[in-house]
Write an enzyme that holds these catalytic residues in place. Sequence first.
Site, PDB file in Angstrom:
ATOM      1  N   ASP A  11       1.125  -1.188  -0.076  1.00 32.64           N
ATOM      2  CA  ASP A  11      -0.212   0.001   0.101  1.00 32.64           C
ATOM      3  C   ASP A  11       0.467   1.513  -0.013  1.00 32.64           C
ATOM      4  O   ASP A  11       2.033   0.786   0.766  1.00 32.64           O
ATOM      5  CB  ASP A  11      -1.099   0.453   0.990  1.00 32.64           C
ATOM      6  CG  ASP A  11       0.073  -0.267   2.691  1.00 32.64           C
ATOM      7  OD1 ASP A  11       0.917  -0.910   2.717  1.00 32.64           O
ATOM      8  OD2 ASP A  11      -0.780   0.653   3.215  1.00 32.64           O
ATOM      9  N   GLU A  48       0.109  -0.753   5.912  1.00 35.31           N
ATOM     10  CA  GLU A  48       1.461  -0.015   6.386  1.00 35.31           C
ATOM     11  C   GLU A  48       1.330   1.173   6.566  1.00 35.31           C
ATOM     12  O   GLU A  48       1.302   1.618   7.396  1.00 35.31           O
ATOM     13  CB  GLU A  48       2.833  -0.251   6.259  1.00 35.31           C
ATOM     14  CG  GLU A  48       4.015  -0.525   7.055  1.00 35.31           C
ATOM     15  CD  GLU A  48       4.251   1.128   7.109  1.00 35.31           C
ATOM     16  OE1 GLU A  48       4.365   1.794   8.470  1.00 35.31           O
ATOM     17  OE2 GLU A  48       4.458   1.795   6.465  1.00 35.31           O
TER      18      GLU A  48
HETATM   19 ZN   LIG Z   1       6.419   2.025   3.679  1.00 32.73          ZN
END
Ligand SMILES: [Zn+2]
Length: 452
Positions: free
Chosen positions: A96, A158
Amino acid sequence: MTTFEEIASTVDAQLPAHRAQLEDLVRIPSVSADSFDQSQVRKSAEAVASLARDRGLDVEVIQLHTESGKVGRPAVLAHRSAQDGKPTVLLYAHHDVQPEGDPAGWDSEPFEPIERDGRLYGRGSADDKAGIMVHMAALAALGESTGVGVTLFIEGEEEVGSPTFHDFLETYQDRLKADVIVVADSNNWKVGTPSLTTSLRGVTSMSVRLDVLDHALHSGMYGGPVLDAVTLMARLIATLHNDDGSVAVEGLTAYDDADAEYLEEDMRVDAGVLEGVELAGNGSIASRLWTKPAISVIGMDVTSVAKSSNTLTPSCTAQISMRVAPGQNPREAADALAAHLESNAPFGAHVSVDIKEAGPAFKAGGDTPATIAARWALEEAWGSESVDIGVGGSIPFISDLNQVFPDAEILVTGVEDPDTRAHSQNESLHLADWRNAIVAEAALIARLGNEL
Ligand SMILES: [Zn+2]
């Protein structure tokens, strides 16, 4: 057996194909923030899964539903078993990305990768799609020759704080178990100088309430023998630091063995310190940022200037945040700070402390076999000495990994450099360093398997 040169030349021969695959990943706007189209995060997970399948791994795309009702973003979990008692390595990255921000700040389209001056520009070109492609390219260069077991874990959340990461680790603990964990999501000291990130500070915060009167008083009638709560809070806060600005609290760990040299003039520019303002603390700048504690007052509940009157304030609350040196338990550090605040109550004021949070620090396990092998691989690939660096903030998922897999050796590597501008506009990847990172990771895996 193989040689370093064979690995490097295989990587170089395959590099154009991997570069094209990296560009394809950058073209998918897999922004994990809630207000963006989550089908793109799914699409990038499927693209990563397909790359892993091409490398002969058993692959699954998993969207975790936790017992408490949280739903994770699609993560890729892929595996190949170890042969003949060889170790297993867990390769972590995330697919992501951050939103592109104001398009006006970009010199080219954020999701259309383009090369300028040896750098590949685009959102995720470095953070962290280049990290994914380091793993993919290293696996492609080695094939199944090393016998090392491989687990690939590419998460999709993340950039929104990995909310289901801990649950994921616990749910799939058996499938994620590894001897060595490589987290390819950090930075190198500078272009041309590779690094291992070996320390992260922990964090704790607490609110401190100070009471001196049972009600507000007219400052003309009682001011003099009674000091107001804000003045007393200022005196209390002033006890937290020595005259040179170093932390004065007993019981906190601090040490000065940072490997990298961060020059004062560079730090002043990077931080925007105003002219004439002196830096606090002692020891190297890097140690003050990475391996010593830091205490900041991040908020205070007091009467605002607009609402102020000639009154003695009866009570005051401050919010205090502390960065904890790697190696110290954050709870123990928080207790030390709380004890300091309570025992330094000025003029007998009533002081009470409420500890809010205690996030662990990370300190790599010193010169473990995998660390030695990784340093060797980085230095061979770059042709330049590797520098151990710290990060002053914490990366929560690394402490999660450390907690769930305390016996695994964790290596934090990465492809970013000071010009990468991850999360910002004009994010870019230094392509020569990326190539070196691939060679280093392939050489590391071969060495872990005793094939190099
Ligand atoms: Zn990263």
